[in-house]
Write a protein that holds these residues in place. Sequence first.
Motif, PDB file in Angstrom:
ATOM      1  N   THR A  88      68.218  82.504 -24.702  1.00  0.00           N
ATOM      2  CA  THR A  88      67.433  82.077 -25.855  1.00  0.00           C
ATOM      3  C   THR A  88      65.947  82.142 -25.548  1.00  0.00           C
ATOM      4  O   THR A  88      65.479  81.563 -24.564  1.00  0.00           O
ATOM      5  CB  THR A  88      67.823  80.644 -26.266  1.00  0.00           C
ATOM      6  N   ALA A  89      65.206  82.881 -26.378  1.00  0.00           N
ATOM      7  CA  ALA A  89      63.768  83.078 -26.161  1.00  0.00           C
ATOM      8  C   ALA A  89      63.210  83.917 -27.297  1.00  0.00           C
ATOM      9  O   ALA A  89      63.971  84.469 -28.105  1.00  0.00           O
ATOM     10  CB  ALA A  89      63.511  83.798 -24.827  1.00  0.00           C
ATOM     11  N   VAL A  90      61.892  84.018 -27.339  1.00  0.00           N
ATOM     12  CA  VAL A  90      61.237  85.025 -28.170  1.00  0.00           C
ATOM     13  C   VAL A  90      61.151  86.290 -27.331  1.00  0.00           C
ATOM     14  O   VAL A  90      60.664  86.257 -26.190  1.00  0.00           O
ATOM     15  CB  VAL A  90      59.846  84.575 -28.623  1.00  0.00           C
ATOM     16  N   TYR A  91      61.628  87.391 -27.873  1.00  0.00           N
ATOM     17  CA  TYR A  91      61.647  88.674 -27.161  1.00  0.00           C
ATOM     18  C   TYR A  91      60.512  89.546 -27.675  1.00  0.00           C
ATOM     19  O   TYR A  91      60.345  89.729 -28.889  1.00  0.00           O
ATOM     20  CB  TYR A  91      62.991  89.375 -27.360  1.00  0.00           C
ATOM     21  N   TYR A  92      59.737  90.092 -26.736  1.00  0.00           N
ATOM     22  CA  TYR A  92      58.577  90.910 -27.056  1.00  0.00           C
ATOM     23  C   TYR A  92      58.780  92.334 -26.563  1.00  0.00           C
ATOM     24  O   TYR A  92      59.240  92.555 -25.434  1.00  0.00           O
ATOM     25  CB  TYR A  92      57.325  90.342 -26.387  1.00  0.00           C
ATOM     26  N   CYS A  93      58.367  93.275 -27.387  1.00  0.00           N
ATOM     27  CA  CYS A  93      58.316  94.691 -27.024  1.00  0.00           C
ATOM     28  C   CYS A  93      56.899  94.998 -26.534  1.00  0.00           C
ATOM     29  O   CYS A  93      55.924  94.460 -27.073  1.00  0.00           O
ATOM     30  CB  CYS A  93      58.656  95.517 -28.257  1.00  0.00           C
ATOM     31  N   ALA A  94      56.791  95.850 -25.537  1.00  0.00           N
ATOM     32  CA  ALA A  94      55.482  96.200 -24.993  1.00  0.00           C
ATOM     33  C   ALA A  94      55.460  97.670 -24.596  1.00  0.00           C
ATOM     34  O   ALA A  94      56.495  98.250 -24.274  1.00  0.00           O
ATOM     35  CB  ALA A  94      55.156  95.327 -23.791  1.00  0.00           C
ATOM     36  N   GLY A  95      54.257  98.240 -24.603  1.00  0.00           N
ATOM     37  CA  GLY A  95      54.106  99.637 -24.218  1.00  0.00           C
ATOM     38  C   GLY A  95      52.865  99.866 -23.390  1.00  0.00           C
ATOM     39  O   GLY A  95      51.897  99.095 -23.475  1.00  0.00           O
ATOM     40  N   LYS A  96      52.917 100.915 -22.561  1.00  0.00           N
ATOM     41  CA  LYS A  96      51.748 101.311 -21.800  1.00  0.00           C
ATOM     42  C   LYS A  96      51.765 102.809 -21.604  1.00  0.00           C
ATOM     43  O   LYS A  96      52.805 103.443 -21.747  1.00  0.00           O
ATOM     44  CB  LYS A  96      51.674 100.568 -20.468  1.00  0.00           C
ATOM     45  N   GLY A  97      50.602 103.342 -21.224  1.00  0.00           N
ATOM     46  CA  GLY A  97      50.463 104.789 -21.196  1.00  0.00           C
ATOM     47  C   GLY A  97      51.200 105.497 -20.079  1.00  0.00           C
ATOM     48  O   GLY A  97      51.884 106.497 -20.313  1.00  0.00           O
ATOM     49  N   ASN A  98      51.062 104.996 -18.837  1.00  0.00           N
ATOM     50  CA  ASN A  98      51.665 105.773 -17.742  1.00  0.00           C
ATOM     51  C   ASN A  98      53.165 105.528 -17.684  1.00  0.00           C
ATOM     52  O   ASN A  98      53.669 104.511 -18.158  1.00  0.00           O
ATOM     53  CB  ASN A  98      50.966 105.472 -16.419  1.00  0.00           C
ATOM     54  N   PRO A  99      53.899 106.489 -17.128  1.00  0.00           N
ATOM     55  CA  PRO A  99      55.366 106.434 -17.194  1.00  0.00           C
ATOM     56  C   PRO A  99      56.019 105.691 -16.045  1.00  0.00           C
ATOM     57  O   PRO A  99      57.234 105.803 -15.845  1.00  0.00           O
ATOM     58  CB  PRO A  99      55.738 107.914 -17.161  1.00  0.00           C
ATOM     59  N   GLY A 112      54.104  93.578 -29.276  1.00  0.00           N
ATOM     60  CA  GLY A 112      54.535  93.167 -30.592  1.00  0.00           C
ATOM     61  C   GLY A 112      54.381  91.666 -30.783  1.00  0.00           C
ATOM     62  O   GLY A 112      53.969  90.947 -29.857  1.00  0.00           O
ATOM     63  N   GLN A 113      54.730  91.202 -31.968  1.00  0.00           N
ATOM     64  CA  GLN A 113      54.600  89.781 -32.299  1.00  0.00           C
ATOM     65  C   GLN A 113      55.799  88.966 -31.824  1.00  0.00           C
ATOM     66  O   GLN A 113      55.733  87.743 -31.789  1.00  0.00           O
ATOM     67  CB  GLN A 113      54.441  89.614 -33.804  1.00  0.00           C
ATOM     68  N   GLY A 114      56.882  89.634 -31.486  1.00  0.00           N
ATOM     69  CA  GLY A 114      58.051  88.940 -30.968  1.00  0.00           C
ATOM     70  C   GLY A 114      59.115  88.710 -32.027  1.00  0.00           C
ATOM     71  O   GLY A 114      58.828  88.618 -33.222  1.00  0.00           O
ATOM     72  N   THR A 115      60.364  88.607 -31.561  1.00  0.00           N
ATOM     73  CA  THR A 115      61.490  88.292 -32.432  1.00  0.00           C
ATOM     74  C   THR A 115      62.345  87.234 -31.734  1.00  0.00           C
ATOM     75  O   THR A 115      62.608  87.332 -30.523  1.00  0.00           O
ATOM     76  CB  THR A 115      62.312  89.556 -32.781  1.00  0.00           C
ATOM     77  N   GLN A 116      62.758  86.220 -32.489  1.00  0.00           N
ATOM     78  CA  GLN A 116      63.477  85.093 -31.898  1.00  0.00           C
ATOM     79  C   GLN A 116      64.946  85.449 -31.695  1.00  0.00           C
ATOM     80  O   GLN A 116      65.618  85.945 -32.615  1.00  0.00           O
ATOM     81  CB  GLN A 116      63.372  83.866 -32.805  1.00  0.00           C
ATOM     82  N   VAL A 117      65.446  85.165 -30.507  1.00  0.00           N
ATOM     83  CA  VAL A 117      66.877  85.275 -30.205  1.00  0.00           C
ATOM     84  C   VAL A 117      67.361  83.894 -29.795  1.00  0.00           C
ATOM     85  O   VAL A 117      66.814  83.290 -28.865  1.00  0.00           O
ATOM     86  CB  VAL A 117      67.139  86.289 -29.074  1.00  0.00           C
ATOM     87  N   THR A 118      68.358  83.391 -30.494  1.00  0.00           N
ATOM     88  CA  THR A 118      68.924  82.077 -30.194  1.00  0.00           C
ATOM     89  C   THR A 118      70.420  82.230 -29.941  1.00  0.00           C
ATOM     90  O   THR A 118      71.139  82.771 -30.775  1.00  0.00           O
ATOM     91  CB  THR A 118      68.696  81.087 -31.346  1.00  0.00           C
ATOM     92  N   VAL A 119      70.863  81.760 -28.776  1.00  0.00           N
ATOM     93  CA  VAL A 119      72.275  81.842 -28.406  1.00  0.00           C
ATOM     94  C   VAL A 119      72.826  80.431 -28.341  1.00  0.00           C
ATOM     95  O   VAL A 119      72.376  79.612 -27.534  1.00  0.00           O
ATOM     96  CB  VAL A 119      72.458  82.557 -27.057  1.00  0.00           C
ATOM     97  N   SER A 120      73.797  80.156 -29.188  1.00  0.00           N
ATOM     98  CA  SER A 120      74.383  78.812 -29.229  1.00  0.00           C
ATOM     99  C   SER A 120      75.585  78.733 -28.293  1.00  0.00           C
ATOM    100  O   SER A 120      76.304  79.709 -28.102  1.00  0.00           O
ATOM    101  CB  SER A 120      74.797  78.457 -30.648  1.00  0.00           C
ATOM    102  N   SER A 121      75.794  77.538 -27.743  1.00  0.00           N
ATOM    103  CA  SER A 121      76.909  77.358 -26.798  1.00  0.00           C
ATOM    104  C   SER A 121      78.184  76.954 -27.506  1.00  0.00           C
ATOM    105  O   SER A 121      78.183  76.651 -28.682  1.00  0.00           O
ATOM    106  CB  SER A 121      76.538  76.310 -25.750  1.00  0.00           C
TER     107      SER A 121
END
Length: 121
Positions: A88-99, A112-121
């Motif tokens: 469970t967390a906010v997941y962020y996508c990121a990019g950079k130039g070199n490979p 990115g601004q992030g997307t929430q992922v919540t995992v319930s038990s």
Amino acid sequence: QVQPVESGGGLVQAGGSLRLSCAASGRTFSFGTMGWFRQAPGKGREFVAASGTSTYYADSVKGRFTISRGDAKNTVYLQMNSLKPEDTAVYYCAGKGNPFPTTNPGDFDYWGQGTQVTVSS
């Protein structure tokens, strides 16, 4: 200005799956590396996976998560299986130039601004 945009987060029960997507527009050349990070409440931003000339995974997600680059420029996906409440967390996508993938969030230039992922038990 390039802006990655995440989608696909949500609420899922433990053991379930989610697929996150990220697409970045506004850039004329491709990111050499794209990655995923996450941040849980009260914690720092944590590396999850990155894809460039090679693919890296955090030990905590290895064998459960899969990162893949899309056919379209500057797209990346994160398939998450066997999810656990500790994912469970906010997941962020990121990019950079070199490979050359890195696990350090400071090495990534675009977020990115992030997307929430919540995992319930």
